[in-house]
Design a protein around this motif. Sequence first.
Motif, PDB file in Angstrom:
ATOM      1  N   GLY A   1       0.783  -1.225   0.000  1.00  0.00           N
ATOM      2  CA  GLY A   1       0.000   0.000   0.000  1.00  0.00           C
ATOM      3  C   GLY A   1       0.812   1.271   0.000  1.00  0.00           C
ATOM      4  N   ARG A   2       2.162   1.161   0.017  1.00  0.00           N
ATOM      5  CA  ARG A   2       2.991   2.370  -0.068  1.00  0.00           C
ATOM      6  C   ARG A   2       2.873   2.965  -1.465  1.00  0.00           C
ATOM      7  N   ALA A   3       2.954   4.302  -1.564  1.00  0.00           N
ATOM      8  CA  ALA A   3       2.641   4.974  -2.824  1.00  0.00           C
ATOM      9  C   ALA A   3       3.813   5.771  -3.374  1.00  0.00           C
ATOM     10  N   VAL A   4       3.900   5.792  -4.698  1.00  0.00           N
ATOM     11  CA  VAL A   4       4.801   6.688  -5.429  1.00  0.00           C
ATOM     12  C   VAL A   4       3.929   7.575  -6.305  1.00  0.00           C
ATOM     13  N   ARG A   5       4.099   8.896  -6.177  1.00  0.00           N
ATOM     14  CA  ARG A   5       3.224   9.825  -6.888  1.00  0.00           C
ATOM     15  C   ARG A   5       3.977  10.572  -7.976  1.00  0.00           C
ATOM     16  N   GLU A   6       3.227  10.953  -9.017  1.00  0.00           N
ATOM     17  CA  GLU A   6       3.766  11.847 -10.041  1.00  0.00           C
ATOM     18  C   GLU A   6       2.619  12.661 -10.632  1.00  0.00           C
ATOM     19  N   GLU A   7       2.926  13.865 -11.089  1.00  0.00           N
ATOM     20  CA  GLU A   7       1.900  14.700 -11.701  1.00  0.00           C
ATOM     21  C   GLU A   7       1.450  14.081 -13.013  1.00  0.00           C
ATOM     22  N   ALA A   8       0.117  14.007 -13.195  1.00  0.00           N
ATOM     23  CA  ALA A   8      -0.442  13.426 -14.425  1.00  0.00           C
ATOM     24  C   ALA A   8      -1.847  13.984 -14.625  1.00  0.00           C
ATOM     25  N   PRO A   9      -1.961  15.285 -14.947  1.00  0.00           N
ATOM     26  CA  PRO A   9      -3.291  15.903 -15.088  1.00  0.00           C
ATOM     27  C   PRO A   9      -4.067  15.319 -16.268  1.00  0.00           C
ATOM     28  N   GLN A  10      -5.340  15.028 -16.043  1.00  0.00           N
ATOM     29  CA  GLN A  10      -6.216  14.536 -17.100  1.00  0.00           C
ATOM     30  C   GLN A  10      -7.655  14.646 -16.630  1.00  0.00           C
ATOM     31  N   TRP A  11      -8.577  14.522 -17.589  1.00  0.00           N
ATOM     32  CA  TRP A  11     -10.004  14.556 -17.287  1.00  0.00           C
ATOM     33  C   TRP A  11     -10.583  13.173 -17.531  1.00  0.00           C
ATOM     34  N   MET A  12     -11.398  12.679 -16.577  1.00  0.00           N
ATOM     35  CA  MET A  12     -12.011  11.357 -16.682  1.00  0.00           C
ATOM     36  C   MET A  12     -13.531  11.492 -16.710  1.00  0.00           C
ATOM     37  N   THR A  13     -14.135  10.876 -17.702  1.00  0.00           N
ATOM     38  CA  THR A  13     -15.591  10.783 -17.732  1.00  0.00           C
ATOM     39  C   THR A  13     -15.964   9.306 -17.730  1.00  0.00           C
ATOM     40  N   ALA A  14     -17.229   9.006 -17.946  1.00  0.00           N
ATOM     41  CA  ALA A  14     -17.695   7.617 -17.945  1.00  0.00           C
ATOM     42  C   ALA A  14     -18.499   7.355 -19.205  1.00  0.00           C
ATOM     43  N   TRP A  15     -18.548   6.092 -19.598  1.00  0.00           N
ATOM     44  CA  TRP A  15     -19.227   5.707 -20.835  1.00  0.00           C
ATOM     45  C   TRP A  15     -20.659   6.197 -20.864  1.00  0.00           C
ATOM     46  N   ASP A  16     -21.417   5.961 -19.780  1.00  0.00           N
ATOM     47  CA  ASP A  16     -22.833   6.314 -19.804  1.00  0.00           C
ATOM     48  C   ASP A  16     -23.049   7.820 -19.849  1.00  0.00           C
TER      49      ASP A  16
END
Length: 379
Positions: free
Chosen positions: A74-89
């Motif tokens: 559960g340890r995390a590595v982060r990086e910037e990754a801007p994006q927009w997410m929508t859904a199929w419906d």
Amino acid sequence: MVVGGSLGGLAAAHELRAAGADVAVHERSAPRTPAHGAGIVVRPDIEALLHRLGVPVEAVAVELYESRRLDVDGRAVREEAPQWMTAWDVLHRVLREPLADVCHRLDGALRRVRVEGHEVTAEFSDGYTAHGNFLVGADGIGSATRRLLDPSFRPAYAGYVGWRGLEPESRLPGDLRELLSGRLTHFTSDGMQMLCSLVPGPGGELEKGARRVNWVWYVNVAERDLPALLPGRSARRSASFLPPGDVPPETAERVVREAEASLPPALAELVRLSDPFAQPVLDVPPWRMVADHAALIGDAAGTVRPHTSVAASKAFGDAAGLATALLGWTPAQPLPAVALEHWEVLRLDRLVTLAGTGRELAAASGLGVGAGRTFFTGD
């Protein structure tokens, strides 16, 4: 005539109508087209059509700021990754509503196509016969249009299954919501990969607490084990989709046990709290995209693996390019063969490149036929 009323087909209807065509859409599904539960990255081809429809991206998508990779503890590595997410419906509804004045027929699968001069006749399983001047096959992985043009057509199992979930954010505990908020969270191990993020609610809701968590967990499953793993509650077997609510309890329990043994604790908890469904990953090899008074777009022309997150965007790009190639054509004229050939060459080249990239991304996680560890093995 557009065959297929999913995202690619609706995009084609918009693009062709903007080019001056009278359009009819024919969808093989019954009146309730199922939400496939897929999160969709809003890429430029999608954004361009939304802009033309007067729909801001921020009105239909959740903004993500970073990518967060978890290890098994559960340890995390982060990086910037801007994006927009929508859904199929959500995207389907946004595209469907402006086409209220367009003929949109449901529950009829394409059975036969005839071309006589500039007239195309399409016959459907419900007995309906449609007439037009050009046929667009946007009917996905199991494309009936491609099968009629290429009788040898058979999608090939890629060697792994995507277990999916689409859960209301409000049903999850606070620590899990916090872990997933504002980011793409992912985990990779030999023979598996999991990704999850927030997407809009079923009505397009974007407020905190009203959104949904979309997750997909890819795992290698031997083809011989698929029949035992994927029959639904109704004893149906589908080559490409086992819908929500149709997974037998014993299979859902098996998914949870495998998750608890293989995933970081938070992601295993997400699986446990979800109503899972499944999509075997299938490959459709690139093929010709233009035939006599017909064209194939999106997955009907060939697939890209889901790891590229561009399948929907590619279908939108196919549709826009096809409309440009047909711009100004009328049935009284010969088909614009040069423009169609140019479109086909460009889009097939992009398809081949994306398909190769998708296979490489899968192989990097040990996903695919003959690669990596295998899960859900038979007794």
